[in-house]
Design a protein around this motif. Sequence first.
Motif, PDB file in Angstrom:
ATOM      1  N   GLY A 147       0.892  -1.173   0.048  1.00 28.62           N
ATOM      2  CA  GLY A 147      -0.044   0.103  -0.164  1.00 28.62           C
ATOM      3  C   GLY A 147       0.965   1.408  -0.130  1.00 28.62           C
ATOM      4  O   GLY A 147       0.608   2.246   0.483  1.00 28.62           O
ATOM      5  N   ARG A 148       1.960   1.295  -0.733  1.00 26.91           N
ATOM      6  CA  ARG A 148       2.957   2.186  -0.367  1.00 26.91           C
ATOM      7  C   ARG A 148       3.240   2.933  -2.057  1.00 26.91           C
ATOM      8  O   ARG A 148       4.440   3.563  -2.121  1.00 26.91           O
ATOM      9  N   LEU A 149       2.602   2.670  -3.045  1.00 26.48           N
ATOM     10  CA  LEU A 149       2.821   2.908  -4.107  1.00 26.48           C
ATOM     11  C   LEU A 149       2.123   4.535  -4.386  1.00 26.48           C
ATOM     12  O   LEU A 149       0.998   4.509  -4.320  1.00 26.48           O
ATOM     13  N   ALA A 150       2.959   5.681  -4.285  1.00 24.13           N
ATOM     14  CA  ALA A 150       2.506   6.897  -4.596  1.00 24.13           C
ATOM     15  C   ALA A 150       1.902   6.941  -5.742  1.00 24.13           C
ATOM     16  O   ALA A 150       0.823   7.794  -6.061  1.00 24.13           O
ATOM     17  N   GLY A 151       2.687   6.790  -6.868  1.00 19.98           N
ATOM     18  CA  GLY A 151       2.400   6.740  -8.364  1.00 19.98           C
ATOM     19  C   GLY A 151       3.663   6.898  -9.213  1.00 19.98           C
ATOM     20  O   GLY A 151       4.676   6.519  -8.787  1.00 19.98           O
ATOM     21  N   PHE A 152       3.545   7.596 -10.173  1.00 19.97           N
ATOM     22  CA  PHE A 152       4.579   7.522 -11.128  1.00 19.97           C
ATOM     23  C   PHE A 152       4.967   9.046 -11.628  1.00 19.97           C
ATOM     24  O   PHE A 152       4.256   9.956 -11.857  1.00 19.97           O
ATOM     25  N   HIS A 153       6.198   9.096 -12.334  1.00 19.33           N
ATOM     26  CA  HIS A 153       6.606  10.060 -13.039  1.00 19.33           C
ATOM     27  C   HIS A 153       6.840   9.231 -14.340  1.00 19.33           C
ATOM     28  O   HIS A 153       8.101   8.445 -14.448  1.00 19.33           O
ATOM     29  N   PHE A 154       6.178   9.125 -15.266  1.00 24.39           N
ATOM     30  CA  PHE A 154       6.358   8.304 -16.444  1.00 24.39           C
ATOM     31  C   PHE A 154       7.284   9.019 -17.483  1.00 24.39           C
ATOM     32  O   PHE A 154       7.436  10.262 -17.588  1.00 24.39           O
ATOM     33  N   ASN A 155       7.934   8.371 -18.120  1.00 23.04           N
ATOM     34  CA  ASN A 155       8.991   8.706 -18.988  1.00 23.04           C
ATOM     35  C   ASN A 155       9.813   7.498 -19.701  1.00 23.04           C
ATOM     36  O   ASN A 155       9.367   6.636 -19.352  1.00 23.04           O
ATOM     37  N   ASP A 156      10.731   7.507 -20.472  1.00 21.17           N
ATOM     38  CA  ASP A 156      11.581   6.572 -20.956  1.00 21.17           C
ATOM     39  C   ASP A 156      13.067   7.024 -20.952  1.00 21.17           C
ATOM     40  O   ASP A 156      13.447   8.121 -21.016  1.00 21.17           O
ATOM     41  N   SER A 157      13.888   5.791 -21.104  1.00 19.24           N
ATOM     42  CA  SER A 157      15.286   6.109 -20.995  1.00 19.24           C
ATOM     43  C   SER A 157      15.864   4.630 -21.647  1.00 19.24           C
ATOM     44  O   SER A 157      15.444   3.634 -21.703  1.00 19.24           O
ATOM     45  N   LYS A 158      17.094   5.041 -22.083  1.00 22.16           N
ATOM     46  CA  LYS A 158      17.964   3.921 -22.663  1.00 22.16           C
ATOM     47  C   LYS A 158      19.079   3.558 -21.659  1.00 22.16           C
ATOM     48  O   LYS A 158      19.658   2.497 -21.718  1.00 22.16           O
ATOM     49  N   TYR A 159      19.511   4.787 -21.312  1.00 18.90           N
ATOM     50  CA  TYR A 159      20.951   4.617 -20.349  1.00 18.90           C
ATOM     51  C   TYR A 159      20.775   4.918 -18.968  1.00 18.90           C
ATOM     52  O   TYR A 159      20.540   4.445 -18.055  1.00 18.90           O
ATOM     53  N   GLY A 160      20.529   6.371 -18.799  1.00 14.90           N
ATOM     54  CA  GLY A 160      20.517   6.883 -17.422  1.00 14.90           C
ATOM     55  C   GLY A 160      18.913   7.598 -17.278  1.00 14.90           C
ATOM     56  O   GLY A 160      17.881   7.132 -17.695  1.00 14.90           O
ATOM     57  N   ASP A 161      18.827   8.631 -16.760  1.00 15.33           N
ATOM     58  CA  ASP A 161      17.700   9.491 -16.327  1.00 15.33           C
ATOM     59  C   ASP A 161      17.528  10.367 -17.580  1.00 15.33           C
ATOM     60  O   ASP A 161      17.355  11.450 -17.547  1.00 15.33           O
ATOM     61  N   ASP A 162      17.268   9.725 -18.479  1.00 13.96           N
ATOM     62  CA  ASP A 162      17.138  10.204 -19.858  1.00 13.96           C
ATOM     63  C   ASP A 162      15.997  11.258 -20.162  1.00 13.96           C
ATOM     64  O   ASP A 162      15.957  11.997 -21.186  1.00 13.96           O
ATOM     65  N   ASP A 163      14.763  10.873 -19.537  1.00 13.41           N
ATOM     66  CA  ASP A 163      13.932  11.687 -19.447  1.00 13.41           C
ATOM     67  C   ASP A 163      13.142  11.839 -20.767  1.00 13.41           C
ATOM     68  O   ASP A 163      12.780  12.923 -21.340  1.00 13.41           O
ATOM     69  N   LEU A 164      13.299  10.989 -21.704  1.00  9.13           N
ATOM     70  CA  LEU A 164      12.733  10.864 -23.027  1.00  9.13           C
ATOM     71  C   LEU A 164      11.206  10.436 -22.821  1.00  9.13           C
ATOM     72  O   LEU A 164      10.534  10.064 -21.962  1.00  9.13           O
ATOM     73  N   ASP A 165      10.554  10.547 -24.051  1.00 11.43           N
ATOM     74  CA  ASP A 165       9.218  10.506 -24.156  1.00 11.43           C
ATOM     75  C   ASP A 165       8.583   9.129 -23.688  1.00 11.43           C
ATOM     76  O   ASP A 165       9.113   8.025 -24.217  1.00 11.43           O
ATOM     77  N   ALA A 166       7.517   8.951 -22.711  1.00  8.99           N
ATOM     78  CA  ALA A 166       6.969   7.766 -22.596  1.00  8.99           C
ATOM     79  C   ALA A 166       6.832   6.961 -23.662  1.00  8.99           C
ATOM     80  O   ALA A 166       6.023   7.355 -24.691  1.00  8.99           O
ATOM     81  N   GLY A 167       6.973   5.811 -23.525  1.00 10.66           N
ATOM     82  CA  GLY A 167       6.642   4.571 -24.599  1.00 10.66           C
ATOM     83  C   GLY A 167       7.706   5.128 -25.878  1.00 10.66           C
ATOM     84  O   GLY A 167       7.458   4.159 -26.932  1.00 10.66           O
ATOM     85  N   SER A 168       8.622   5.914 -25.694  1.00 14.52           N
ATOM     86  CA  SER A 168       9.344   6.033 -27.073  1.00 14.52           C
ATOM     87  C   SER A 168      10.593   4.903 -27.299  1.00 14.52           C
ATOM     88  O   SER A 168      11.218   4.853 -28.322  1.00 14.52           O
TER      89      SER A 168
END
Length: 430
Positions: A275-296
Motif C-alpha cells: 500500500g505504498r505506491l504513490a504513483g509515477f513519473h512516466f518517461n522513457d530511457s535507454k541509459y540513465g535518467d534520460d527523461d525521454l518521451d514515455a513509450g518512445s
Amino acid sequence: MSYRIPAALIAEENAGAAPAQEDEYAALSRKLARRGVDIESIVKQVASFAVAVPTWGVGTGGTRFARFAGPGEPRGVFDKLEDCATIQQLTRLTPTCSPHFPWDKVSDYAELAERAKALGVGFDAVNSNTFQDQSGQKLSYKFGSLTHADKAVRSQAVAHNRECIEIGEKLGSKALTVWIADGANFAGQSNLNRVLDWYLESTAEIYADLPADWRLFLEHKLYEPAFYSTVISDWGTSLMAAEALGPKAQCLVDLGHHAPNVNIEQIVSRLIRVGRLAGFHFNDSKYGDDDLDAGSIDPFRLFLVFNELVDAAARGAPGFNPAYMLDQSHNVTDPIESLMQSAIETARAYAQALLVDRAALAGAQNASDALDGHRWLKAGFLTDVSPILSEARKRGGGALDPIAVYRKSGYRTRKFEERPAVAGSTSGIV
Ligand code: LRH
Ligand code: MN
C-alpha cells in the motif's frame, strides 16, 4: 486575448477523420467481441484515465551541455498553464498539471488557481526544489538539503517544503513530491547511515505539517547529480523512509531513476503489496535518467508496469490509489507535441493491459505453462488499441489526431508572436 485553438477546427478535422475511425473502430470491436470483450467497456475506462503534465515539461528542456530554446517558449507559469490546457483540449487525458516551486512561484496564487480553472486544468502533486540555490537564498544546497550536515541548512529545506504545502493548499493539490539530489561524489564524503537519520528527521518535520487528506510522495533516484552515493537511491530506502514516517508517506516511481534493465514492474508490484505506491513519473530511457518521451524507447516495459496496475485494481489491492504524472525533458521536439504523444502512449499501455485475459493468464501461470502465460499477457500488448484511444478522445471533445490539429492550428507560431522571447538558461533541464 491569447490564442486558443478554436473548437470549430477540432470539429472540422474530426469530421474529416471520422470515416476511417468508424471503420477501424468497428473492425476492432468485432475482433474484441470474438475474445468476449465489449469494446465499449474499455473505451469508458480509457475515457476516465488521466495523467498529469509537468509544468516544467512544456518549456524546451536541456542537458548540462546545452538547452536550445524553441519558439514561443512559456515565459512563466501562466503561459505554462495555457500550454497544459492545450494538451488537455486535444487529448482529454491531462486534466491536471504538476507544478514545481519556486520555478512556478507567483505573488497571487488565488489568481493562478482562477486562471487554471478558466483554462480547464487543475493541480496535481506539488514539487519542492532543494536541488538548486535560488538568488538571495541564505544557505547553499551544494552539499545537500534535507540531509545536509548543518542543521540550519536542513531547517531551510524543511521550511521550503512547508511553503510548498501552503501553496499547494491554495491550488487544491493533495500531495507533495519530495525529490532531493542529496548524495556524495566521493567515498568518505558523507556517513551513509547518518545522512539517512537526517533525512528521516527532516521529512518527519514536513510530514507533521501535511494536511489530513494529503500524501507525501518520496521520489528515489539511483544517481545524478551525485555520482558515488545518493541518499534516497532506490525503492528499498524510499520504502524504509515511508514506513518510518507514517501512512501518508508513499514511494513515487520515476521510470528513469533505476539502473538499466532493472525490473521496474516488479518494484511496482512490491510497493502496491504494502500500500505504498504513490504513483509515477512516466518517461522513457535507454541509459540513465534520460527523461525521454514515455513509450518512445521501450513501450513493452510501460505495458508491463500497467499490467501490474490493472492487476492490482482487478484484485482490489488495499490503499491502491496511484497518481499518474509525466516527467520528461523535451530537448529536440515541440514540448506540447511530445507531451500529447506521451499522454496517449500511457493511455495506450493502460488500454492494452485492460485487454489481458486475466483468467486465462492465471490459468497458464497456475499450470506453470510459461509460454502460454507469456502469450496471454503479450496478446494485450499486441492489440492495436488506437481506435479505442481515438474514440475516447473524440467522445471527450478532443481531437481524433491531436498532433495534426495542433500543427494545423499554428498554435506554436501564434505563441511565438504573443510571447516575446525571454532570455532563458542556455543549459540545464529547464
Ligand atoms: C529528478 C526529477 C524530479 C524533478 C526533476 C525535475 O530527476 O525526476 O522528479 O523534481 O526531475
Ligand atoms: Mn521525476
